[in-house]
Structure formats: C-alpha cells, structure tokens
Design an enzyme around this catalytic site. Structure first.
Site, PDB file in Angstrom:
ATOM      1  N   LYS A  22       1.078  -1.054  -0.291  1.00  0.00           N
ATOM      2  CA  LYS A  22       0.099   0.390   0.046  1.00  0.00           C
ATOM      3  C   LYS A  22       1.086   1.442   0.045  1.00  0.00           C
ATOM      4  CE  LYS A  22      -2.029   1.039   3.791  1.00  0.00           C
ATOM      5  NZ  LYS A  22      -1.630   3.334   4.149  1.00  0.00           N
ATOM      6  N   ASN A  23       1.599   1.104   0.919  1.00  0.00           N
ATOM      7  CA  ASN A  23       2.419   1.997   1.127  1.00  0.00           C
ATOM      8  C   ASN A  23       3.877   3.020   0.218  1.00  0.00           C
ATOM      9  OD1 ASN A  23       1.236   2.961   3.215  1.00  0.00           O
ATOM     10  ND2 ASN A  23       2.568   2.818   4.759  1.00  0.00           N
ATOM     11  N   ARG A  92      -4.623  10.558   4.616  1.00  0.00           N
ATOM     12  CA  ARG A  92      -3.937  11.829   4.401  1.00  0.00           C
ATOM     13  C   ARG A  92      -2.381  11.809   3.506  1.00  0.00           C
ATOM     14  NH1 ARG A  92      -1.663  13.477   7.613  1.00  0.00           N
ATOM     15  NH2 ARG A  92       0.235  13.346   7.238  1.00  0.00           N
ATOM     16  N   CYS A 116      -5.176  12.563  12.319  1.00  0.00           N
ATOM     17  CA  CYS A 116      -4.953  11.110  12.774  1.00  0.00           C
ATOM     18  C   CYS A 116      -5.584  10.072  13.407  1.00  0.00           C
ATOM     19  CB  CYS A 116      -5.103  10.022  11.495  1.00  0.00           C
ATOM     20  SG  CYS A 116      -3.693   9.267  11.599  1.00  0.00           S
ATOM     21  N   ARG A 121       0.166  14.453  12.588  1.00  0.00           N
ATOM     22  CA  ARG A 121       0.577  14.202  11.272  1.00  0.00           C
ATOM     23  C   ARG A 121       1.039  15.616  10.493  1.00  0.00           C
ATOM     24  NH1 ARG A 121      -0.739   9.353  10.272  1.00  0.00           N
ATOM     25  NH2 ARG A 121       0.998   9.301   8.515  1.00  0.00           N
ATOM     26  N   ASP A 311       4.800   0.742  11.970  1.00  0.00           N
ATOM     27  CA  ASP A 311       3.218  -0.106  11.282  1.00  0.00           C
ATOM     28  C   ASP A 311       3.601  -1.274  11.875  1.00  0.00           C
ATOM     29  OD1 ASP A 311       3.369   1.526   7.683  1.00  0.00           O
ATOM     30  OD2 ASP A 311       2.934   2.164  10.718  1.00  0.00           O
ATOM     31  N   ILE A 333       8.315   7.117  17.233  1.00  0.00           N
ATOM     32  CA  ILE A 333       7.509   8.065  16.083  1.00  0.00           C
ATOM     33  C   ILE A 333       6.344   8.604  16.372  1.00  0.00           C
ATOM     34  CG2 ILE A 333       6.704   7.204  13.154  1.00  0.00           C
ATOM     35  CD1 ILE A 333       9.809   6.546  13.719  1.00  0.00           C
ATOM     36  N   ARG A 405      -8.607  -0.788   4.702  1.00  0.00           N
ATOM     37  CA  ARG A 405      -7.608  -0.158   4.532  1.00  0.00           C
ATOM     38  C   ARG A 405      -6.495  -0.478   3.383  1.00  0.00           C
ATOM     39  NH1 ARG A 405      -7.154   5.734   7.220  1.00  0.00           N
ATOM     40  NH2 ARG A 405      -5.983   5.745   5.037  1.00  0.00           N
TER      41      ARG A 405
HETATM   42  C1  EPZ Z   1       4.594   6.978   6.763  1.00  0.00           C
HETATM   43  O1  EPZ Z   1       3.353   8.240   7.238  1.00  0.00           O
HETATM   44  C2  EPZ Z   1       3.097   5.839   5.858  1.00  0.00           C
HETATM   45  N1  EPZ Z   1       2.466   6.701   5.355  1.00  0.00           N
HETATM   46  C3  EPZ Z   1       2.929   5.064   7.672  1.00  0.00           C
HETATM   47  O2  EPZ Z   1       2.026   4.423   7.296  1.00  0.00           O
HETATM   48  C4  EPZ Z   1       4.210   5.062   8.305  1.00  0.00           C
HETATM   49  O3  EPZ Z   1       3.926   4.846   9.865  1.00  0.00           O
HETATM   50  C5  EPZ Z   1       4.841   6.704   8.391  1.00  0.00           C
HETATM   51  O4  EPZ Z   1       5.535   6.773   7.127  1.00  0.00           O
HETATM   52  C6  EPZ Z   1       6.134   6.169   9.135  1.00  0.00           C
HETATM   53  O5  EPZ Z   1       6.722   4.712   8.690  1.00  0.00           O
HETATM   54  C7  EPZ Z   1       2.774   5.933   4.004  1.00  0.00           C
HETATM   55  O6  EPZ Z   1       3.901   5.731   3.707  1.00  0.00           O
HETATM   56  C8  EPZ Z   1       0.934   6.466   3.000  1.00  0.00           C
HETATM   57  P1  EPZ Z   1       6.276  10.132   8.316  1.00  0.00           P
HETATM   58  P2  EPZ Z   1       3.856   9.935   7.003  1.00  0.00           P
HETATM   59  O7  EPZ Z   1       6.237  11.265   7.011  1.00  0.00           O
HETATM   60  O8  EPZ Z   1       4.838   9.642   5.666  1.00  0.00           O
HETATM   61  C9  EPZ Z   1       6.662  13.799  12.158  1.00  0.00           C
HETATM   62  C10 EPZ Z   1      -0.007   3.087   7.911  1.00  0.00           C
HETATM   63  O9  EPZ Z   1      -0.977   2.278   8.716  1.00  0.00           O
HETATM   64  N2  EPZ Z   1       6.331  14.923  10.329  1.00  0.00           N
HETATM   65  O10 EPZ Z   1       7.992   9.071   8.170  1.00  0.00           O
HETATM   66  O11 EPZ Z   1       3.204  10.276   6.853  1.00  0.00           O
HETATM   67  C11 EPZ Z   1       5.423  12.447  12.121  1.00  0.00           C
HETATM   68  O12 EPZ Z   1       4.395  13.212  12.849  1.00  0.00           O
HETATM   69  C12 EPZ Z   1       0.485   3.989   7.885  1.00  0.00           C
HETATM   70  O13 EPZ Z   1       0.506   2.143   6.722  1.00  0.00           O
HETATM   71  C13 EPZ Z   1       6.295  15.850  10.660  1.00  0.00           C
HETATM   72  O14 EPZ Z   1       7.036  16.448  11.780  1.00  0.00           O
HETATM   73  O15 EPZ Z   1       5.324   9.206   8.055  1.00  0.00           O
HETATM   74  C14 EPZ Z   1       5.762  11.643  13.070  1.00  0.00           C
HETATM   75  O16 EPZ Z   1       5.925  11.577  14.093  1.00  0.00           O
HETATM   76  C15 EPZ Z   1       0.554   4.651   9.058  1.00  0.00           C
HETATM   77  N3  EPZ Z   1       6.691  17.011   9.676  1.00  0.00           N
HETATM   78  C16 EPZ Z   1       7.432  11.514  11.456  1.00  0.00           C
HETATM   79  O17 EPZ Z   1       7.882  12.361  11.705  1.00  0.00           O
HETATM   80  C17 EPZ Z   1       6.415  16.137   8.530  1.00  0.00           C
HETATM   81  O18 EPZ Z   1       6.837  17.223   7.809  1.00  0.00           O
HETATM   82  C18 EPZ Z   1       7.649  10.111  10.177  1.00  0.00           C
HETATM   83  O19 EPZ Z   1       6.014  10.648  10.046  1.00  0.00           O
HETATM   84  C19 EPZ Z   1       6.135  15.038   7.999  1.00  0.00           C
HETATM   85  C20 EPZ Z   1       5.942  13.903   9.250  1.00  0.00           C
END
Ligand code: EPZ
Length: 426
Positions: A22-23, A92, A116, A121, A311, A333, A405
C-alpha cells in the site's frame, strides 16, 4: 457497517501470498502525474486506500483501467490541480499529489490532511522543502495553495525527522527542477527505493537509493512509467506474527525478507525458527512436538527504517501479550499509537502505558479470551485480528473499514491458513 467475527484458539498452518505494498502503491500512483501518457503499475493491490487514490486522480482528470493486479493510469489530460477536502480527509497520503502537480504545472491546491487516530501528522517538512525549491505556499481555509512561476530551482533540503511521504513528495517535486537538489536525512524505507526506481525508469536522474542522502539532478521531461510495486512488508510481518500468535507454522510467499530485517530478528529472539529464501519466509517452532508452545519476550523500540517499523508495533504487542514474561514497547515515531491497548485489555491482555512506553506482561499462549472490540486505525485493527485468532472463544471487531484500507483479501487469506473468520453486518 460490517464487523469481523473470529472463532479463535486454532493454530494457523499453510501458505499465504503477499500483495503489493500500500505504502509504495500510493506514491507511485502520484508520480504518474509527472508526465502525460499511459503509465503501467504492476502488482497493484486492490485496497480501500488505492481505490480512494484512483478517485482522487480521476477528479484531476486521470483515466484508469485495472486488469487483475495491473493498473494503467492515463495522465494526459489533467483538468485542474486541486485535491478537495472530501477526498483528502479520508486518506492523508493524498498530500502526495502536491509535489508532482507543482513539478508539471507549477501550481497545486491540496487540502491539509488533518490529523488521524495516531497523531497530528503535520506536513511542515513537505512545505519547508517546497519553499526551498522556490514554491510559494499559502496555508488558508484548510488548504495548501502552492505556486511557482517557471521551473523549481534545486537546493539542499534537510529533514529534521526522516519523513517518509515528505521524502517522497520532495523527490517528485525536484525531478524536473533546474539544477541539483540534495535531500539530507531522507527516509530510507524500501517504498522510497521503489519510487526512485520508478522515477529513474521515467528518465529522472536520482542517486543515493537506500541511503539518507538523495541527490536529484533535474531533467527537462519524463516519459510514462512501467513499474512493479514491491511486496507489502507490513502485510508480511502481520501474517508472520499471526502464525506465531496462534502457535502455528507456515510460509509467507511473494514477499521480500530483506525488507524486514528487524522483525525477523525479534521473532527469532522470542524463540521462533525463521528461514528465508529470496521471496519467502517460513516460521516454525524449534520443538514442534510441544503441545503448548512457549513464547519468549523481547523489548521493541520503533525507529525509522531499517529499525523496527512503527507499523508493526501494535501487532507485536498482541504477540507479547501471549509471551511468558514482561517486555517494554517504546513507540518513538507517533505520539498516540497505543489506541489498541484499551481494546487488548478487553481480551485479557496485561499492558500498562506510560507516555511513549507500554509495559506488556505476557499471560502465556492461552492468556487471551475473545471479546467485542473496536478498530481505531489500520494497524491497531490488525493487532486485534491477531489477538482474536489467538484468543479462546469468539471475537467481534467493529469498524473494519480501517482494516480494509491496507489488507487485501484478508478473510480469504486467513481462511486459507485455517482460521474461522467471516464478516457480518453490524
Ligand atoms: C508514512 O507516513 C506511512 N504512510 C505510515 O504508514 C508510517 O507509519 C510512517 O510513514 C512512518 O513509517 C504512508 O507511507 C502512506 P512520516 P508519513 O512523515 O509519511 C513527523 C500505515 O499504517 N512529521 O515518516 O505520514 C510525523 O508526525 C501508515 O500504513 C512531521 O513532524 O510519516 C511523525 O511523528 C500509518 N512533519 C514522524 O515525522 C512532517 O512534515 C514520521 O512521519 C512530516 C512528518
């Protein structure tokens, strides 16, 4: 709405085939916006999220046709560059259209995704990176209204946190920029390598695959993609943990063991026998003849790849509820990713949460009992499925749209492993 019914307490045995990730599918679908033409994406999973993304792209003017697990996206005629709240709020990852729309059209208006269940996020790193490339981003009315006159100009972008979709968005934004862009402290998840391969296959020039420093030499145009989506490492881990939690054994096929370095070690640490080939992982117990298997325990700390994946945190917590000792799970995370704990409590799990830490006191392999529980987010709901499969008696999981999902053909795949599981109307 539907609910999932599980008659638990039966060991699972056999083989289960993994679907496309998916990701990886979501950023790769977004990347087709970078160049007009018919793009081919193979090993495409059929999930609620991929169907939502197809609707989002259709709203922009993209035509799609699916034959089996091959999806063709024709991005020749893009009607406008706006992603509305109604679509973005349900997924998202819609924010991933921002980078490619800006790269090809110089403008994009995308609804802020909002939070979420697992956290706020924010997308500040996405915005920061785009502004470094010369884009003007206005945040108003719940939307990001972004625009730039002419092509973006390459620059150095440093991520405070290695954001997965932040890295993906800025990779897509910079491939058509003038000059060179360097992404520092970039995320290294396998899904990003899949995107780099797709973009380079389209004519981009990206160096540093699988490292935390990606160098993008801008090119003037790209051609349509023909790319295969990598296997879903989180689905792979979920089924391995389900086999272990039920005291069963089996093989996961059409997967990539190299994408799960941390989980496989943790499963070995708790006493399971794990063997790998290029595209399969088999799980068994050292002493099969033992009637009542005993699970050891191990601490978990979620980290960016190649650390233990956030995840798979909820799923491993369900497994550790069945161990014969106590462990500590540290979620580093996301700020609110223990929503599954209250539901696991209803099944008899002994878990104490203190901030980013959860202390799990295992009650042995028969320590859980079936109950009515509620899914709150995608991965929390898969931990309830695992607990329900291991628990004695009947478990009913409501709000299973969360599950749909990210898990293709879940009921069929579990039934194929010998589980007694079906859907009913709420
Ligand atoms: C991706 O989300 C995945 N989703 C998530 O999978 C996964 O949990 C996550 O990466 C971490 O591995 C997809 O790829 C579609 P991040 P993402 O930006 O990109 C902070 C699932 O269950 N952050 O790596 O949104 C954020 O709050 C989903 O399949 C900021 O502060 O995650 C988090 O604490 C859930 N500012 C950390 O960084 C930003 O601009 C990592 O988030 C972006 C992120």
């Amino acid at each position: 709405m539907e609910k999932l019914i599980i008659e638990g307490g039966r060991p699972l045995y056999g083989e289960v085939k993994i679907s496309g990730a998916k990701n990886a599918a979501l950023p790769l679908m977004a990347a087709t916006l970078l160049s007009p033409g018919r793009h081919i994406l193979r090993n495409m999973p059929d999930l609620r999220d991929t169907r939502t993304f197809i609707r989002l792209l259709a709203n922009l003017g993209v035509k799609s046709e699916r034959t089996g697990n091959v999806l063709v996206l024709d991005t020749t005629d893009i009607l406008h560059t706006e992603a509305p709240y109604e679509l973005v709020k349900t997924m998202r990852a819609s924010v991933l259209v921002l980078g490619p729309l800006l790269a090809r059209f110089g403008k994009a208006k995308v609804s802020l995704p909002g939070g979420c269940a697992i956290g706020a996020r924010p997308i500040n790193f996405h915005i920061m990176g785009l502004e470094r490339l010369g884009v003007t981003c206005k945040l108003e009315g719940g939307y990001v209204d972004a625009a730039i006159e002419g092509p973006m100009r390459g620059d150095v972008i440093y991520f405070d946190i290695p954001s997965v979709t932040g890295t993906e968005n800025l990779l897509m934004a910079s491939v058509l920029a003038e000059g060179t862009t360097v992404l520092k402290n970039a995320a290294k998840e396998p899904e990003i390598g899949n995107l780099v391969d797709m973009l380079n296959g389209m004519g981009a020039n990206i160096e540093g695959r699988d490292t935390d420093r990606l160098t993008v030499h801008g090119v003037s145009s790209l051609s349509p993609a023909d790319c295969a989506i990598i296997p879903d490492r989180i689905e792979t881990g979920t089924y391995l943990i389900a086999l272990a939690a039920t005291g069963g054994a089996g093989t996961v096929t059409n997967c990539n063991p190299a994408h799960l370095p941390s989980l496989l070690e943790k499963l070995r640490d708790v006493g399971l026998r794990i063997s790998e080939t290029e595209s399969t992982i088999s799980l068994d117990w050292p002493k099969r003849e033992d009637k009542q298997q005993r699970l050891g325990n191990v601490d978990i700390k979620t980290m960016p790849y190649p650390g233990y994946p956030t995840d798979l945190q909820a799923q491993f917590m369900a497994l550790m509820s069945l161990s014969s000792d106590t462990c500590v799970i540290n979620e580093t995370i996301f700020e609110n990713r223990f929503m599954h704990v209250a539901e696991l409590h209803r099944m008899g799990a002994r878990i104490k949460v203190d901030g980013h830490f959860a202390v799990v006191t295992g009650r042995g392999m028969s320590g859980l009992s079936g109950a009515q529980v509620m899914a709150t987010d995608l991965r929390a709901s898969s931990s309830l499925v695992i607990a329900g499969l291991a628990a004695s008696g009947r478990t009913e999981i409501s709000r299973i749209y969360h599950l749909e999902r990210g898990y293709e053909n879940l009921v069929d795949k579990l039934t194929g492993l010998g589980a007694r599981v079906w859907k009913e109307q709420e």
